[in-house]
Design a protein around this motif. Sequence first.
Motif, mmCIF file in Angstrom:
data_model
loop_
_atom_site.group_PDB
_atom_site.id
_atom_site.type_symbol
_atom_site.label_atom_id
_atom_site.label_comp_id
_atom_site.label_asym_id
_atom_site.label_seq_id
_atom_site.Cartn_x
_atom_site.Cartn_y
_atom_site.Cartn_z
ATOM 1 N N GLY A 1 0.684 -1.247 -0.056
ATOM 2 C CA GLY A 1 0.112 -0.059 0.054
ATOM 3 C C GLY A 1 0.918 1.241 -0.127
ATOM 4 O O GLY A 1 2.104 1.279 -0.137
ATOM 5 N N LEU A 2 0.139 2.460 -0.053
ATOM 6 C CA LEU A 2 0.778 3.667 -0.027
ATOM 7 C C LEU A 2 1.577 4.118 1.340
ATOM 8 O O LEU A 2 0.997 3.746 2.601
ATOM 9 C CB LEU A 2 -0.150 4.902 -0.466
ATOM 10 N N GLN B 1 3.220 9.649 -0.978
ATOM 11 C CA GLN B 1 2.681 11.093 -1.232
ATOM 12 C C GLN B 1 3.561 12.207 -1.567
ATOM 13 O O GLN B 1 3.056 12.949 -2.592
ATOM 14 C CB GLN B 1 1.827 11.260 -0.079
ATOM 15 N N ALA B 2 4.454 12.261 -0.804
ATOM 16 C CA ALA B 2 5.443 13.253 -1.077
ATOM 17 C C ALA B 2 6.099 13.146 -2.412
ATOM 18 O O ALA B 2 6.420 14.224 -3.405
ATOM 19 C CB ALA B 2 6.329 13.394 -0.179
ATOM 20 N N PHE C 1 -5.217 5.502 -6.613
ATOM 21 C CA PHE C 1 -5.892 6.625 -7.195
ATOM 22 C C PHE C 1 -5.877 7.942 -6.438
ATOM 23 O O PHE C 1 -6.043 8.822 -7.084
ATOM 24 C CB PHE C 1 -7.403 6.228 -7.357
ATOM 25 N N THR C 2 -5.700 7.826 -5.234
ATOM 26 C CA THR C 2 -5.587 8.841 -4.512
ATOM 27 C C THR C 2 -4.493 10.082 -4.664
ATOM 28 O O THR C 2 -4.154 11.054 -3.943
ATOM 29 C CB THR C 2 -5.715 8.593 -2.936
ATOM 30 N N LEU D 1 -2.665 10.928 -9.863
ATOM 31 C CA LEU D 1 -1.855 11.045 -10.995
ATOM 32 C C LEU D 1 -2.375 9.982 -12.085
ATOM 33 O O LEU D 1 -1.802 9.404 -13.066
ATOM 34 C CB LEU D 1 -0.398 10.295 -10.716
ATOM 35 N N GLY D 2 -3.793 9.800 -12.157
ATOM 36 C CA GLY D 2 -4.662 9.183 -13.178
ATOM 37 C C GLY D 2 -4.712 7.524 -12.555
ATOM 38 O O GLY D 2 -4.300 7.131 -11.539
ATOM 39 N N GLU D 3 -5.117 6.834 -13.499
ATOM 40 C CA GLU D 3 -5.440 5.181 -13.147
ATOM 41 C C GLU D 3 -4.016 4.774 -13.067
ATOM 42 O O GLU D 3 -3.386 4.671 -13.840
ATOM 43 C CB GLU D 3 -6.160 4.835 -14.318
#
Length: 475
Positions: free
Chosen positions: A95-96, A101-102, A134-135, A138-140
């Motif tokens: 996962g992220l 995110q940065a 998706f969050t 940057l697109g799919e």
Amino acid sequence: MSFTVAIVGRPNVGKSTLFNRLVGKKLALVDDTPGVTRDRRPGDARLVDLKFRIVDTAGLEEAAPETLQGRMRAQTEAAIDEADLSLFVVDAKTGLTPVDQALAEMLRKKGKPVVLVANKSEARGSDGGFYDAFTLGLGEPTPISAEHGQGMLDLRDAIVAAIGEERAFPPKEDEAVTDVDVRAEAVEEDEDYEPEYDETKPLRVAIVGRPNAGKSTLINRFLGEDRLLTGPEAGITRDSISVEWDWKGRTIKMFDTAGMRRKAKVQEKLEKLSVADALRAIRFAETVVIVFDSTIPFEKQDLQIVDLVLREGRAAVLAFNKWDLIDDPQAVLAELREKTDRLLPQARGIRAVPVSGQTGRGLDKLMQAVIDTDRVWNRRISTAKLNRWLEAQQVQHPPPAVSGRRLKLKYMTQVKARPPGFMISCTRPEALPESYVRYLTNGLRNDFQLPGVPIRIHFKASENPFKPKKTRKIY
């Protein structure tokens, strides 16, 4: 190549595995340890009908600029700036993270096309990480498995959509018709034929040595930019990174390699992989520059590296680096020359150049020594000259008599170059003493100007024309 793609992401998400998949070779080192890749590694990628230049980068982390991680981040950002498209790889299995995110925010600020890649999507429980991607805004995301080769068609379509059809598939230019050189036909080689050295052929050079000898700094000085990661820490370089540049109109492909410690000290799996990669670079190169630390030269490992290069048959040049730290250059240079002749008798006449990767001193002399050594390494001597030389050598110092029978050396020819290899037809080659082989080797090196390159002589028993041939029995 039509465009350049940089693979970016945090450590241990599978960037190097994807790089190896796209280039079709295991070029980049892959291990479960985070942060294996440190330098930018370029390669030629092919994805179905799509061809492009791919660059593997180090995992992006938040760190101060003066730290090793900070310098690695600067190298990755430079790769993003030079690329036309970035493949942002995230780990769908774990996962992220805040680091993802940065990085997504940084890529948005760059304003260049980005393809979001959700790697390890074949793992159980990876759906949650895939939908979380998706969050990032940057697109799919494109789900793939770099290790198993799944999702490569979808990745190809995503790259084409991001870069554009015209950029992805540029129109082929009409090839100009050139005149055919009728002189390129096969030339009958006679006993006096000696081919000329090709001054325009690209040259492959490997830079090797102990850790922290200044190999990467030396290459950066050649290129005139901070292309390779450097610093005071020992063992920064892990992969063998190739860079291309021109020196006086000639293309030089130079390989930076990991520092090679004594075999007994190499225990970790990652360091073993790095040393194996350095050995492959030595075998692929034509000329090898062995970098010595001038402040502590001629340690046992230095001599073992030189011996390894010569046993592999490569042309070798010594570079005494960090010359700017020497207080009495003339006295130290005389001492180094004496030690070179005494400690490296198997490479008599090897070229040694004092250099400084920090100041750039001696780099032109080093490259000229590389070219001169490669010229000797490619040298071919005519058969006529060799046989006249062999006759003179036997007159001056006849082969010894073994068990009361005189050995006879009848015929000599050069069977190969790169390095020079010779064949001598003689009687009883197994009885020829090693001392006489050294006598012939030193004579070849001195009389035909073959300094610093390995010379190989093979002895073959001549056939007796009066010996009855074996006939095959027919039952």
